[in-house]
Design an enzyme around this catalytic site. Structure first.
Site: not given
Ligand code: KIV
Length: 283
Positions: A51, A89, A119, A121, A189
């Site tokens: 982000s 991430d 991490k 996704e 999320e």
């Protein structure tokens, strides 16, 4: 082993919290000063989230974020010697091409960045294979399902996921598959709270929610959203605890005023020569 007062938080500590029904408090940090604040305040886990691409680099979405950018920010966070567990991430295109490239990028987070985990996704079969490879190689991995911002071009826009039965079932089985693949925790999320409750009850590993209601084992927010220092649209799930944007812009306005009105720099913020004779030498 129990968590020692001043020792860094480990993956075992994070996982033990689920059993003890203690909430896992997590925040993003992208730089040294924020990592210091977050660490000194007692957060359990820092995510150096991609982000950062939107929040501090000004990209429209997280797709353009590169490995080099992620490593640069992870290093800045780790230089703060944070007590929380630091998770890096993995950005778009860093775990998609091959197992070898995925491993190389994940190892960069641990070796160059100094993070303790990464991490990833998504939970497609191919993604699960990549995750298994990392876990087999000794890299702790955190999963992330529900709204996965790196899928923006497939999703069309950011919206709540799992409101319909088919989608809810898919997200729940993705979370279970991630657990089987060996992730130590999973981010949920932007999904309905009833769904995150079911997933949290089914899994042995902790769930960490963002826009997923109160039933997850832990919570994460983007630091800049929490303190009101983010630009643009804020999702409904964000609670602002400060309004830094207006505090900072008031400070800059006051500075502009003082410089224009010759009120700054003033005497207390200036230096003096020891004797005016010194200036004779200058002329
Ligand atoms: O990139 C990020 O900051 C994230 C969190 C919002 C979970 O993935």
């Amino acid at each position: 082993m129990t968590e020692k007062k001043n020792s860094p938080v480990t993956i075992t500590d994070i996982q033990a919290k689920k059993g003890k029904k203690e909430k896992i408090v997590s925040l993003t940090a992208y730089d040294f000063p924020v990592a210091k604040i977050v660490s000194e305040s007692g957060v359990d886990l820092i995510l150096v989230g991609d982000s950062l691409g939107m929040v501090v680099l000004g990209y429209e979405n997280t797709i353009p974020v590169t490995m080099d950018e992620m490593i640069h920010h992870t290093k800045a966070v780790v230089r703060a010697s944070p007590k929380p567990l630091v998770v890096g991430d993995m950005p778009y295109y860093s775990f998609h091409i091959s197992e070898e490239e995925t491993l190389r990028n994940a190892f960069r987070f641990l070796k160059e960045g100094g993070a303790q985990a990464v991490k990833v996704e998504g939970a497609s079969p191919r993604r699960l294979k990549m995750i298994e490879t990392m876990v087999d190689s000794g890299i702790p991995v955190m999963g992330h399902v529900g709204l996965t911002p790196q899928s923006i071009h497939q999703l069309g826009h950011f919206r709540v996921q799992g409101k319909q039965a088919k989608e809810a079932k898919r997200i729940a089985s993705q979370a279970q598959n991630l657990e089987k693949a060996g992730v130590f925790s999973v981010i949920l999320e932007c999904i309905p709270m009833e769904l995150s409750r079911v997933i949290t009850e089914k899994l042995k590993i902790p769930t960490i929610g963002i826009g997923a209601g109160p039933y997850c084992d832990g919570q994460i927010l983007v630091f800049h959203d929490l303190v009101g220092y983010a630009h643009g649209y804020l999702p409904k799930f964000v609670k602002r605890y400060a309004h830094l944007h207006s505090i900072l812009s008031d400070a800059v306005q006051s500075y502009i005023h003082d410089v224009k009105e010759k009120k700054f720099p003033d005497d207390p913020h200036s230096y003096h020569v020891k004797s005016s004779k010194i200036l004779d030498e200058v002329d």
